[in-house]
Design an enzyme around this catalytic site. Structure first.
Site, mmCIF file in Angstrom:
data_model
loop_
_atom_site.group_PDB
_atom_site.id
_atom_site.type_symbol
_atom_site.label_atom_id
_atom_site.label_comp_id
_atom_site.label_asym_id
_atom_site.label_seq_id
_atom_site.Cartn_x
_atom_site.Cartn_y
_atom_site.Cartn_z
ATOM 1 N N ASP A 183 0.873 -1.180 0.000
ATOM 2 C CA ASP A 183 0.000 0.000 0.000
ATOM 3 C C ASP A 183 0.912 1.232 0.000
ATOM 4 O OD1 ASP A 183 0.909 0.288 2.593
ATOM 5 O OD2 ASP A 183 -1.073 0.367 3.521
ATOM 6 N N HIS A 184 0.307 2.391 0.177
ATOM 7 C CA HIS A 184 1.102 3.643 0.127
ATOM 8 C C HIS A 184 2.215 3.651 1.183
ATOM 9 C CE1 HIS A 184 -2.244 4.061 2.873
ATOM 10 N NE2 HIS A 184 -1.552 4.973 3.545
ATOM 11 N N CYS A 217 3.145 -3.173 4.014
ATOM 12 C CA CYS A 217 2.297 -2.031 4.387
ATOM 13 C C CYS A 217 3.004 -1.311 5.529
ATOM 14 C CB CYS A 217 0.867 -2.461 4.731
ATOM 15 S SG CYS A 217 0.679 -3.425 6.231
ATOM 16 N N THR A 264 2.814 -1.272 8.970
ATOM 17 C CA THR A 264 3.319 -2.183 10.004
ATOM 18 C C THR A 264 3.552 -3.595 9.473
ATOM 19 O OG1 THR A 264 1.053 -2.747 10.563
ATOM 20 C CG2 THR A 264 2.109 -1.004 11.888
ATOM 21 N N HIS A 319 9.237 -23.967 9.501
ATOM 22 C CA HIS A 319 8.129 -24.566 10.255
ATOM 23 C C HIS A 319 6.761 -24.329 9.644
ATOM 24 C CE1 HIS A 319 10.352 -24.933 14.408
ATOM 25 N NE2 HIS A 319 11.042 -25.446 13.398
ATOM 26 N N ARG A 336 6.568 -33.209 11.053
ATOM 27 C CA ARG A 336 5.493 -32.813 11.977
ATOM 28 C C ARG A 336 4.914 -31.441 11.616
ATOM 29 N NH1 ARG A 336 10.303 -31.651 14.339
ATOM 30 N NH2 ARG A 336 10.505 -29.758 15.581
ATOM 31 N N HIS A 337 5.720 -30.618 10.954
ATOM 32 C CA HIS A 337 5.225 -29.282 10.593
ATOM 33 C C HIS A 337 4.187 -29.379 9.464
ATOM 34 C CE1 HIS A 337 8.194 -27.694 13.246
ATOM 35 N NE2 HIS A 337 9.162 -28.313 12.586
HETATM 36 C C1 RB5 Z 1 -1.765 2.871 6.514
HETATM 37 O O1 RB5 Z 1 -1.720 4.102 7.147
HETATM 38 C C2 RB5 Z 1 -1.541 1.759 7.510
HETATM 39 O O2 RB5 Z 1 -2.629 1.650 8.365
HETATM 40 C C3 RB5 Z 1 -1.269 0.445 6.783
HETATM 41 O O3 RB5 Z 1 -0.201 0.600 5.943
HETATM 42 C C4 RB5 Z 1 -0.923 -0.736 7.662
HETATM 43 O O4 RB5 Z 1 0.067 -0.415 8.585
HETATM 44 C C5 RB5 Z 1 -2.059 -1.430 8.279
HETATM 45 O O5 RB5 Z 1 -1.898 -2.443 8.968
#
Ligand code: RB5
Length: 140
Positions: A7-8, A64, A66, A97, A131-132
């Site tokens: 994403d951005h 993204c 996070t 795993h 096992r995995h």
């Molecule tokens: C975008 O601002 C942010 O929420 C997205 O990139 C991501 O971190 C969501 O989990």
């Protein structure tokens, strides 16, 4: 084939990753997004998943802000095993795993250098099966 999606908030790191692969002469398919303009990560996880599932050897790398939203949305598809990795150790274990077929990275909290080392570990580590494999079968 390596499929890139973001994403951005993941755009810059995705571009850095693409540049890394280009220098290594490794072809990638970039399903977007293609700018810093605000967009919705589930849309790109969905397109990325479709491409990843076209061939069992394909690997996705999604980014993204996070990495949390991308991994949540990618994992809505029962054939996708997406792992958000913030360390080389997690990348190795996600392959060894969990047989992860999508690596998810944080564009805001993982540096380019760290991301490249995580990617190298992810791409060179084999699934241990045994096992995995039994546990993964229980996902469905
Ligand atoms: C975008 O601002 C942010 O929420 C997205 O990139 C991501 O971190 C969501 O989990």
């Amino acid at each position: 084939m390596i499929i890139l999606a973001c994403d951005h908030a993941g755009y810059q790191l995705k571009e850095d990753i693409k540049e890394f692969f280009n220098k290594e002469n490794i072809t990638t398919i970039d399903v977007g997004t293609y700018s810093r303009e605000s967009c919705d990560y589930p849309d790109f996880a969905k397109i990325g998943n479709q491409k990843v599932l076209e061939n069992p050897n394909n690997i996705g790398i999604y980014v993204c802000g996070t990495g949390i939203g991308m991994s949540m949305s990618a994992n809505r598809n029962p054939k996708i095993r997406a792992a958000l990795c913030t360390s080389v150790a997690f990348a190795e274990l996600a392959r060894r795993h969990n047989d992860a077929n999508v690596l998810v990275l944080s564009g805001r909290y993982t540096s380019k250098l760290k991301a490249i080392s995580i990617i190298k570990a992810f791409l060179t580590t084999k699934f241990e099966a045994g096992r995995h494999a039994r546990r993964i079968k229980k996902f469905s």
